[in-house]
Write a protein that holds these residues in place. Structure first.
Motif, PDB file in Angstrom:
ATOM      1  N   GLU A 155      18.257 -11.116  39.894  1.00 34.69           N
ATOM      2  CA  GLU A 155      18.201 -12.061  41.003  1.00 34.69           C
ATOM      3  C   GLU A 155      17.812 -13.457  40.516  1.00 34.69           C
ATOM      4  O   GLU A 155      16.774 -13.659  39.899  1.00 34.69           O
ATOM      5  CB  GLU A 155      17.191 -11.576  42.046  1.00 34.69           C
ATOM      6  N   GLY A 156      18.691 -14.415  40.791  1.00 34.77           N
ATOM      7  CA  GLY A 156      18.428 -15.803  40.421  1.00 34.77           C
ATOM      8  C   GLY A 156      18.819 -16.189  39.010  1.00 34.77           C
ATOM      9  O   GLY A 156      18.502 -17.286  38.561  1.00 34.77           O
ATOM     10  N   PHE A 157      19.531 -15.302  38.302  1.00 34.35           N
ATOM     11  CA  PHE A 157      19.908 -15.580  36.916  1.00 34.35           C
ATOM     12  C   PHE A 157      21.343 -15.130  36.657  1.00 34.35           C
ATOM     13  O   PHE A 157      21.645 -13.939  36.736  1.00 34.35           O
ATOM     14  CB  PHE A 157      18.968 -14.860  35.945  1.00 34.35           C
ATOM     15  N   ILE A 158      22.216 -16.080  36.341  1.00 36.53           N
ATOM     16  CA  ILE A 158      23.612 -15.796  36.012  1.00 36.53           C
ATOM     17  C   ILE A 158      23.930 -16.570  34.733  1.00 36.53           C
ATOM     18  O   ILE A 158      23.601 -17.751  34.617  1.00 36.53           O
ATOM     19  CB  ILE A 158      24.562 -16.249  37.133  1.00 36.53           C
ATOM     20  N   THR A 159      24.574 -15.913  33.780  1.00 38.37           N
ATOM     21  CA  THR A 159      24.941 -16.582  32.535  1.00 38.37           C
ATOM     22  C   THR A 159      26.442 -16.488  32.290  1.00 38.37           C
ATOM     23  O   THR A 159      27.124 -15.612  32.826  1.00 38.37           O
ATOM     24  CB  THR A 159      24.227 -15.967  31.309  1.00 38.37           C
ATOM     25  N   ALA A 160      26.937 -17.383  31.466  1.00 35.36           N
ATOM     26  CA  ALA A 160      28.304 -17.349  30.949  1.00 35.36           C
ATOM     27  C   ALA A 160      28.307 -18.202  29.696  1.00 35.36           C
ATOM     28  O   ALA A 160      27.404 -19.023  29.478  1.00 35.36           O
ATOM     29  CB  ALA A 160      29.295 -17.888  31.970  1.00 35.36           C
ATOM     30  N   SER A 161      29.308 -18.030  28.869  1.00 27.18           N
ATOM     31  CA  SER A 161      29.416 -18.884  27.691  1.00 27.18           C
ATOM     32  C   SER A 161      30.870 -19.004  27.271  1.00 27.18           C
ATOM     33  O   SER A 161      31.701 -18.137  27.562  1.00 27.18           O
ATOM     34  CB  SER A 161      28.553 -18.358  26.545  1.00 27.18           C
ATOM     35  N   VAL A 162      31.149 -20.104  26.590  1.00 24.97           N
ATOM     36  CA  VAL A 162      32.479 -20.391  26.072  1.00 24.97           C
ATOM     37  C   VAL A 162      32.347 -20.844  24.626  1.00 24.97           C
ATOM     38  O   VAL A 162      31.260 -21.195  24.172  1.00 24.97           O
ATOM     39  CB  VAL A 162      33.190 -21.489  26.898  1.00 24.97           C
ATOM     40  N   VAL A 163      33.473 -20.859  23.950  1.00 27.02           N
ATOM     41  CA  VAL A 163      33.561 -21.489  22.641  1.00 27.02           C
ATOM     42  C   VAL A 163      34.333 -22.776  22.872  1.00 27.02           C
ATOM     43  O   VAL A 163      35.467 -22.751  23.362  1.00 27.02           O
ATOM     44  CB  VAL A 163      34.262 -20.585  21.609  1.00 27.02           C
ATOM     45  N   ASP A 164      33.702 -23.897  22.562  1.00 30.79           N
ATOM     46  CA  ASP A 164      34.373 -25.181  22.778  1.00 30.79           C
ATOM     47  C   ASP A 164      35.541 -25.329  21.796  1.00 30.79           C
ATOM     48  O   ASP A 164      35.689 -24.505  20.875  1.00 30.79           O
ATOM     49  CB  ASP A 164      33.369 -26.342  22.716  1.00 30.79           C
TER      50      ASP A 164
END
Length: 138
Positions: A105-114
């Motif tokens: 609850e209250g925490f969402i992550t994501a990531s990309v490679v630029d």
């Protein structure tokens, strides 16, 4: 025994790019600002609520072993809308590293490679907002 805090806060996150000019343009478009400081082989943006530094460095100056596929630590920057920011990054040519994922609850992550091979983490972090709110003066 000393009571000095060992890690006092984030100062600079450094990203490497073989094409520094392209990286400066890409990040300027993403952030909506130009670098506030530049010198040959280096450009720096001040971003966010605490004006943290994002440094772009010509990969010729990278320490040994720092080239190759994306790897290492992921630094997460707070964003208000993870999904919208993630989609914007993909539309700008970044590649998915980890899709938006709820971590509690209250925490969402994501990531990309630029486009330059750096992992860029984004996160909605309720704790970040609570700390920010506590520092504001009425």
């Amino acid at each position: 025994m000393s009571f000095t805090k060992t890690l006092r806060g984030l100062t600079t996150v450094s990203f490497w790019a073989a094409d520094l000019e392209a990286a400066k343009k890409w990040y300027a478009e993403l952030l909506g600002i130009t670098p506030y400081f530049e010198r040959p082989g280096y450009a720096e943006f001040r971003i966010g609520d605490y004006q943290h530094e994002l440094g772009l460095i010509d990969s010729r100056y990278a320490p040994g072993g720092m080239t190759g596929p994306a790897s290492g630590a992921v630094v997460y920057w707070h964003v208000d809308d993870v999904t919208a920011t993630f989609e914007k990054l993909l539309s700008m040519g970044a590649k998915e590293y980890e899709p938006p994922t709820e971590r509690g609850e209250g925490f969402i992550t994501a990531s990309v490679v630029d486009p330059f091979g750096n992992i860029l983490g984004i996160m909605y972090n309720q704790h970040y907002l609570e700390v920010l709110d506590s520092t504001r003066k009425d």
